[in-house]
Design an enzyme around this catalytic site. Sequence first.
Site, PDB file in Angstrom:
ATOM      1  N   HIS A 165      37.403  35.739  41.522  1.00  0.00           N
ATOM      2  CA  HIS A 165      37.859  35.160  42.925  1.00  0.00           C
ATOM      3  C   HIS A 165      37.747  36.271  43.956  1.00  0.00           C
ATOM      4  O   HIS A 165      37.662  37.422  43.719  1.00  0.00           O
ATOM      5  CB  HIS A 165      39.437  34.904  42.820  1.00  0.00           C
ATOM      6  CG  HIS A 165      39.706  33.668  42.134  1.00  0.00           C
ATOM      7  ND1 HIS A 165      40.665  33.625  40.971  1.00  0.00           N
ATOM      8  CD2 HIS A 165      39.415  32.350  42.057  1.00  0.00           C
ATOM      9  CE1 HIS A 165      40.801  32.495  40.595  1.00  0.00           C
ATOM     10  NE2 HIS A 165      39.837  31.494  41.177  1.00  0.00           N
ATOM     11  N   CYS A 259      47.042  37.432  42.151  1.00  0.00           N
ATOM     12  CA  CYS A 259      46.971  36.188  41.470  1.00  0.00           C
ATOM     13  C   CYS A 259      48.414  35.441  40.912  1.00  0.00           C
ATOM     14  O   CYS A 259      48.395  34.096  40.694  1.00  0.00           O
ATOM     15  CB  CYS A 259      46.149  36.575  40.128  1.00  0.00           C
ATOM     16  SG  CYS A 259      44.739  37.304  40.564  1.00  0.00           S
TER      17      CYS A 259
END
Length: 268
Positions: A165, A259
């Site tokens: 990501h 996260c």
Amino acid sequence: MRSVQCFNEYDPLKTVLVCEPCHLMKEESLQVSIDTAIKQHHHLVSTLKDYGVEVLEISAVPQFPEQVFTRDIGFVLGREVLVSKVSNYRRQGEEDEFKSWLQKEGIPFFPVMEGTVEGGDVLIDGDTVYVGLSNRTNREAAQAIQKLLPHMDVMEVPFTDHFLHLDCVFNILSPTEAIIYSEEIHGERVQALKKRYDFIEVTKEEQACLATNVLSIGDKRVISIPNNKSLNLELGSRGYEVIEVDLTEILKFGGSFRCCTLPLFRSN
């Protein structure tokens, strides 16, 4: 009805959503301890509470081993909650759990209906939304977010597929500072970001520990892994309070502080 609000990545964090990592899937190639991962997650939660953050928990479901990474199932942009459209088969269905939770809390939301997107690829700073183009998030979803939020400027940030990501290679610390592992972001976009932010570059070794994936909780306070000593020293020299929390067991599963947290409200 619970209020939601996030206009950037660094205002004081007031409310966050997490999920206990009790169903992490042990892979033969990983030497991991689920008990240790749970203890480290509990330490993160208690640290957030010590700093005055309201921590809400979504129930862990056995069929979703990566549910601890709550950041990916949705994101708050301004005063709107957007629910991700997940492509990875192991995570499909987590969005429905999130929708059910939002409905119970009385929080309106907009599902992203086109393309695919995960929240780790989405960062906000004022009226700009950065959307990383990755294996999990595509241009179609970025364009869908722009349609949902026409008053904001959605900027696409392509990067290599070595990291999962955008927040694994880029994170915003303040209106003028950002952490970056620039080797992984396409050159022209790095130059565009450089016009807005003073970069703190992390080393390849620290990026292996997801150095950019810190969590800002406001007032120049940042939660970071103790292993990333150079980054933490640099943050300290710039006036940040570095709150060191060991999350190395969860790190083995590919995610760190950003996260594991889905901010629902940041004060401004």
